[in-house]
Scaffold this motif. Structure first.
Motif, PDB file in Angstrom:
ATOM      1  N   PRO A   1       0.833  -1.218   0.000  1.00  0.00           N
ATOM      2  CA  PRO A   1       0.000   0.000   0.000  1.00  0.00           C
ATOM      3  C   PRO A   1       0.861   1.259   0.000  1.00  0.00           C
ATOM      4  O   PRO A   1       1.849   1.367   0.728  1.00  0.00           O
ATOM      5  CB  PRO A   1      -0.810  -0.126   1.292  1.00  0.00           C
ATOM      6  N   ARG A   2       0.497   2.211  -0.834  1.00  0.00           N
ATOM      7  CA  ARG A   2       1.201   3.499  -0.919  1.00  0.00           C
ATOM      8  C   ARG A   2       0.169   4.613  -0.708  1.00  0.00           C
ATOM      9  O   ARG A   2      -0.516   5.031  -1.639  1.00  0.00           O
ATOM     10  CB  ARG A   2       1.899   3.650  -2.271  1.00  0.00           C
ATOM     11  N   ILE A   3       0.021   5.012   0.526  1.00  0.00           N
ATOM     12  CA  ILE A   3      -0.983   6.008   0.897  1.00  0.00           C
ATOM     13  C   ILE A   3      -0.374   7.401   0.749  1.00  0.00           C
ATOM     14  O   ILE A   3       0.721   7.677   1.252  1.00  0.00           O
ATOM     15  CB  ILE A   3      -1.463   5.774   2.343  1.00  0.00           C
TER      16      ILE A   3
ATOM     17  N   ARG B   1       3.883  10.406  -3.558  1.00  0.00           N
ATOM     18  CA  ARG B   1       3.640   8.972  -3.539  1.00  0.00           C
ATOM     19  C   ARG B   1       4.947   8.221  -3.276  1.00  0.00           C
ATOM     20  O   ARG B   1       5.956   8.469  -3.949  1.00  0.00           O
ATOM     21  CB  ARG B   1       3.051   8.526  -4.881  1.00  0.00           C
TER      22      ARG B   1
END
Length: 284
Positions: free
Chosen positions: A146-148, A156
């Motif tokens: 996950p890249r919040i 990012r």
């Protein structure tokens, strides 16, 4: 089936494969780490080689009779060091008499000597346990991390780099396994006597359990006296660990992915099953 000749033939083949594995491990120049690709290549051959050596030991133990001494009940004496450690973990003060303090010091020195003693290199006589209720871990690829981020406020995050084939991996345990395999192949009769002693103890315990009407489970005791349960069957049911062949049939045409170690393992597996089950029909 000529057991002695076939066992010796497979032993020599395994020693040749072991020399090749040792040479592959020495390609790193004697370093304590190996590149990932070399480590995995050695492991792919080492696991079936260990399984084959284990089965040759069982086949060599056929016909060995072991007379075990009668089992004497051992009086378990609680260790003062364990009691002192438990009280200290609870934050309680410990007040020992002179005799108990002398015994406490003797136990601590004995524990230090056991820790400093070099560990014996020995090949396991049993296949690793199978856990039928084990949940397989779901593989998550690198792109699934996950890249919040919040647009306009944060950037990012970049994906982590994938594992490289040249990543160094600690090879200390791999070296011990190679040494244990070499020691077992150099002295198969000694390892066979090891297995014969275990088999005699196991059969005696199973017979005693059946006499009293209990389940066929072999109880044992650890050094601290706690009860544990031992195995009654040394091998897997089905395909041996690391192998690609289940039955041994020299007349069947081999697939292209079958290696020499797979044929050795299949033949050794047939020898071990014949030794464990003498009334089993010979299919080799």
């Amino acid at each position: 089936m000529d057991g002695s000749w076939t066992i010796e033939k497979n032993r020599e083949a395994l020693k040749r494969i072991l020399l090749m594995l040792v040479g592959m491990a020495e390609m790193a120049g004697g370093a304590s780490t190996l590149p990932r690709h070399l480590y995995r290549a050695i492991l792919r051959l080492l696991r079936p080689a260990e399984s084959a050596a284990r089965r040759l030991i069982i086949a060599t133990a056929r016909g060995i009779v072991v007379n075990l001494p009668p089992l004497r009940p051992r009086k378990l004496k609680p260790k003062i060091s364990d009691t002192v450690a438990a009280m200290r973990r609870l934050g309680l003060a410990v007040n020992l008499s002179k005799q108990d303090f002398a015994r406490y010091e003797a136990e601590c020195k004995a524990a230090e000597r056991r820790a400093a003693r070099p560990r014996a290199i020995c090949l396991p006589l049993f296949d690793p346990q199978k856990y039928p209720f084990r949940v397989r871990r779901r593989y998550v690829p690198a792109r699934g991390v996950p890249r919040i981020s919040v647009p306009g406020f944060s950037e990012r995050a970049a994906l982590p780099p994938p594992p490289s084939p040249d990543d160094p991996i600690d090879a200390a345990r791999l070296g011990l396994r190679l040494a244990a395999l070499g020691a077992a192949l150099d002295d198969l009769p000694k390892q066979a006597r090891r297995f014969a002693r275990w088999k005699a103890r196991c059969d005696a315990a199973v017979a005693e359990m059946r006499q009293i009407g209990s389940a066929v489970v072999v109880p044992g005791r650890t050094a601290r006296g706690t009860i544990r349960f031992q195995r009654t069957r040394p091998l897997w049911l089905g395909r041996p660990p690391g192998g690609r062949l289940s039955p041994y049939d020299p007349d069947v045409r081999r697939r292209s992915n079958i290696r020499e170690i797979d044929e050795i393992l299949a033949h050794a597996h047939a020898l071990a099953l014949d030794a464990l089950n003498p009334l089993r029909p010979d299919t080799s």
